[in-house]
Design an enzyme around this catalytic site. Structure first.
Site, PDB file in Angstrom:
ATOM      1  N   THR A  55       0.825  -1.209   0.000  1.00  0.00           N
ATOM      2  CA  THR A  55       0.000   0.000   0.000  1.00  0.00           C
ATOM      3  C   THR A  55       0.859   1.259   0.000  1.00  0.00           C
ATOM      4  O   THR A  55       0.477   2.282  -0.577  1.00  0.00           O
ATOM      5  CB  THR A  55      -0.938  -0.017   1.238  1.00  0.00           C
TER       6      THR A  55
HETATM    7  N1  ASP Z   1      -2.354  -5.063   0.572  1.00  0.00           N
HETATM    8  C1  ASP Z   1      -1.330  -4.443   1.249  1.00  0.00           C
HETATM    9  C2  ASP Z   1      -0.088  -5.331   1.297  1.00  0.00           C
HETATM   10  O1  ASP Z   1       0.600  -5.406   0.320  1.00  0.00           O
HETATM   11  C3  ASP Z   1      -1.682  -3.973   2.601  1.00  0.00           C
HETATM   12  C4  ASP Z   1      -0.740  -2.937   3.038  1.00  0.00           C
HETATM   13  O2  ASP Z   1       0.321  -2.732   2.492  1.00  0.00           O
HETATM   14  O3  ASP Z   1      -1.061  -2.301   4.041  1.00  0.00           O
HETATM   15  O4  ASP Z   1       0.201  -5.948   2.284  1.00  0.00           O
END
Ligand code: ASP
Length: 392
Positions: A55
């Protein structure tokens, strides 16, 4: 060049003492002063940023389905935080661009290789930008296999880079501040791998994600965080360094293809996965059981299947599904009995087994089991990898 004042304020070298001592850290006034007022490593340390995605590298604006899109590489996310240039020199290595749940053991291995390369290139520290969902796994894996003089700080973000409450920039600044601090550059032991979010520094071994969406999600339970950076201070709670076993001699290239599934217990849980392995229909290199409580009890069918797996020479390790606290290591365990994984959660226990297995290559079944057991370190809440003897 930044004005000296700005630099010192950012790195936490001014602002007075902040050490909250416990029994394992510095106690005398002299020690406290030396640890809270030590200036930085040097004025403009070199930081290697290793990008993996997550993210922190995503924007909402670029996604057409209302979610996030992995639109930014490490150079762009660091470039959006100009203050970093004022106190560190940055170079880049992009090893992946994925959500962290899509990363493979091979990607973790590539992070480790890139961190080793950064040290060889003369970097003063490494910052790994990473998704938060599996950040604790990659960080723990790297803490097991790395033995570097320079610190490695994993950072992520709970909010996308273009969100109103984006936390990536602040987390990157905290990680860079960590690299500038002498306290995280150890002389006689590895400088350690950390997870850094929300102005808090956690040991890779002990940290876990506790909330899906809140900014304040990473927690080290009874072990507590290593440190907190305030606006102008570094506040140390535990000794910096690695709290993980040293598997740095293990063969990185042998780890990517190992198959080590996790079998989870529950009321009347079946043992399909373990039985398939015992029957030779599922080719596994080891099995991790996610069991219950201190004793690590599991459903009866799983118990029987586990016995059969051990008899067949499949390494089996047992972890607890309880969030915090040690497991009963057993009394004088037999060499071929199940390996108890201390207080590691199943997902970290699995990576531990994967990192340890190449060191056992060529050993017999029983020796393999015993060799893995020998690498287990007890939880940090009792100090650096030691368990206090029972006083009962
Ligand atoms: N979907 C994301 C990840 O790659 C969640 C995040 O980074 O907070 O883990």
């Amino acid at each position: 060049m930044p004005k000296r004042r700005t630099f010192l304020k950012l790195t936490g070298a001014v602002g007075g003492g902040g050490l909250l001592a416990d029994s394992s850290v510095a106690k005398t006034t002299e020690e406290v002063l030396s640890r809270t007022e030590t200036p930085s490593v040097e004025e403009q340390p070199e930081v290697r940023v290793i990008g993996t995605g997550g993210t922190i590298a995503s924007t909402e604006g670029a996604a057409d389905d209302g979610g996030y899109d992995l639109s930014e590489r490490a150079e762009a996310i660091v470039g959006s935080v100009p203050v970093l240039d004022e106190f560190v020199d940055i170079s880049y290595e992009q090893v992946a661009q994925k959500g962290s749940s899509s990363l493979l053991v091979e990607d973790y291995v590539n992070v480790a290789k890139a961190a080793r390369q950064a040290e060889r290139d003369g970097a003063d520290g490494v910052v790994v930008t990473h998704g938060t969902d599996a950040i604790e796994e990659d960080a723990y894996f790297n803490d097991l296999v790395l033995d570097l003089d320079i610190p490695v700080a994993f950072v992520g973000a709970q909010r996308a880079a273009d969100a109103v409450s984006a936390d990536g920039p602040s987390n990157l600044v905290t990680a860079a501040r960590l690299i500038t601090r002498r306290e995280f550059h150890l002389k006689d032991e590895p400088s350690g791998v950390y997870v850094v979010l929300n102005e808090t520094v956690h040991a890779a071994r002990d940290v876990t994600k506790t909330h899906t969406t809140k900014l304040e999600t990473f927690d080290s339970g009874p072990a507590g965080p290593i440190a907190v950076f305030t606006d102008n201070q570094l506040v140390l709670y535990r000794d910096p360094g690695s709290y993980s076993a040293d598997l740095s001699d293990s063969d990185l290239d042998a780890m990517s293809d190992l198959t080590v599934p996790i079998a989870t217990t529950g009321a009347g849980a079946d043992a399909y996965l373990i039985e398939q392995a015992v029957a030779g229909k599922y080719d596994v290199d080891g099995i991790v059981i996610q069991a219950t409580g201190w004793w690590g009890g599991i459903a009866p069918e799983m118990d029987d299947a586990t016995e059969a797996a051990l008899e067949k020479g499949i390494p089996v390790a047992r972890s607890t599904r309880v969030h915090w606290g040690p497991m009963n290591p057993g009394y004088d365990p037999e060499p071929d009995s199940i390996v108890v994984m201390a207080d590691l959660p199943a997902w970290k226990a699995r990576l531990h087994v994967i990192a340890a297995l190449p060191t056992t290559d060529g050993l017999g079944d029983t020796e393999t089991q015993e060799a893995i057991r020998d690498t287990i370190k007890e939880g940090g809440q009792y100090g650096k990898g030691t368990v206090a003897p029972s006083t009962l």
